[in-house]
Design a protein around this motif. Structure first.
Motif, PDB file in Angstrom:
ATOM      1  N   TYR A   1      34.819  36.898  45.554  1.00 49.80           N
ATOM      2  CA  TYR A   1      36.142  36.638  44.977  1.00 49.80           C
ATOM      3  C   TYR A   1      37.031  37.884  45.007  1.00 49.80           C
ATOM      4  O   TYR A   1      38.053  37.934  44.325  1.00 49.80           O
ATOM      5  N   ALA A   2      36.622  38.866  45.803  1.00 48.06           N
ATOM      6  CA  ALA A   2      37.360  40.135  45.847  1.00 48.06           C
ATOM      7  C   ALA A   2      38.811  39.932  46.265  1.00 48.06           C
ATOM      8  O   ALA A   2      39.723  40.554  45.706  1.00 48.06           O
ATOM      9  N   LEU A   3      39.044  39.062  47.232  1.00 50.66           N
ATOM     10  CA  LEU A   3      40.411  38.826  47.697  1.00 50.66           C
ATOM     11  C   LEU A   3      41.278  38.257  46.575  1.00 50.66           C
ATOM     12  O   LEU A   3      42.454  38.624  46.436  1.00 50.66           O
ATOM     13  N   GLY A   4      40.704  37.386  45.772  1.00 55.42           N
ATOM     14  CA  GLY A   4      41.446  36.826  44.644  1.00 55.42           C
ATOM     15  C   GLY A   4      41.815  37.882  43.622  1.00 55.42           C
ATOM     16  O   GLY A   4      42.947  37.914  43.119  1.00 55.42           O
ATOM     17  N   PHE A   5      40.868  38.769  43.314  1.00 56.16           N
ATOM     18  CA  PHE A   5      41.153  39.846  42.368  1.00 56.16           C
ATOM     19  C   PHE A   5      42.215  40.797  42.926  1.00 56.16           C
ATOM     20  O   PHE A   5      43.094  41.265  42.192  1.00 56.16           O
TER      21      PHE A   5
END
Length: 245
Positions: free
Chosen positions: A112-116
């Motif tokens: 979920y790094a892209l979301g963060f």
């Protein structure tokens, strides 16, 4: 669109402002709300230090830092110590503290790094654009919003309780995500409740605060869009003025 102007900006250039700050006939740096702001920064630093190996100390320091955000503004108004420096210090501290936590969450939830990263970019860009649009339109505070500009932003900024609840729940969601990596003990709810055998307190807090976190980021999108339109409107007005000269 009705203007947001409350007080005209003081006519002082950068050199004169630096001179006044150096002379310090009144030391704004030592205003009580600004001292609270420095305390918030120290606590945020402490939380970052413990973030990777001591969740209890980290959570306590982080939460106290966030809760003090509700105190500095009240102290500024009560003591007559409101200042532009304090307002910017408060906003920068908020943005940096949350962003640091989101950076850590990106490492523990790599899927979920892209979301963060998107949330960090949205948070910084929307607040920067909003602050800048407030300055160029002569508003005395980025929190002074008229209904003609945005009803949702007026509701968010002009009601202290709403502002506190939304910001607190937003931080609670991210803190809950952080604690979910450290806690696995179920709450012990009755068997007929869904997920009762595995649900932890961190997961429960995350579930309850998630809708408010989503609302906060919708507000950020609105804030970014409205600020962009205001800046474009200022550009158009300035271009029209130049054409008349």
């Amino acid at each position: 669109m009705a203007p947001r102007r409350r007080n005209a900006p003081v006519d002082v250039d950068a050199e004169e402002a630096l001179g006044l700050a150096t002379a310090q006939s009144e030391n704004v740096f030592l205003f009580v709300p600004n001292l609270i702001g420095y305390t918030r920064i120290i606590l945020a630093g402490v939380s970052l230090h413990f973030m990777s190996y001591h969740p209890i100390y980290c959570t306590i320091a982080y939460c106290v830092s966030c809760l003090l955000d509700a105190v500095d503004g009240q102290a500024a108004r009560a003591l007559g110590q409101t200042s532009k420096f304090g307002a910017v210090l408060d906003m920068v501290t908020d943005r940096c503290t949350t962003s640091c936590l989101l950076c850590y969450l990106s490492s523990v939830y790599p899927d979920y790094a892209l979301g963060f990263q998107f949330l960090i970019a949205l948070d910084f860009s929307s607040h920067y654009m909003h602050m800048y649009s407030s300055l160029v339109t002569g508003s005395s505070s980025h929190k002074h919003i008229n209904n003609d500009v945005s009803r949702i932003l007026r509701w968010y900024y002009n009601d202290p309780l709403t502002l506190f609840v939304v910001c607190a729940a937003n931080e609670l969601f991210f803190v809950s995500l952080y604690l979910m990596k450290w806690t696995s003990t179920p709450i012990g709810l009755p068997d007929y409740i869904p997920w009762s055998k595995t649900l932890t307190y961190a997961q429960l807090f995350a579930l309850f605060s998630a809708p408010v976190c989503a609302t906060k980021n919708i507000i950020n999108v609105v804030q970014l869009w409205k600020a962009s339109k205001i800046l474009v409107g200022v550009d158009i007005a300035e271009r029209k003025k130049l054409k008349k000269i």
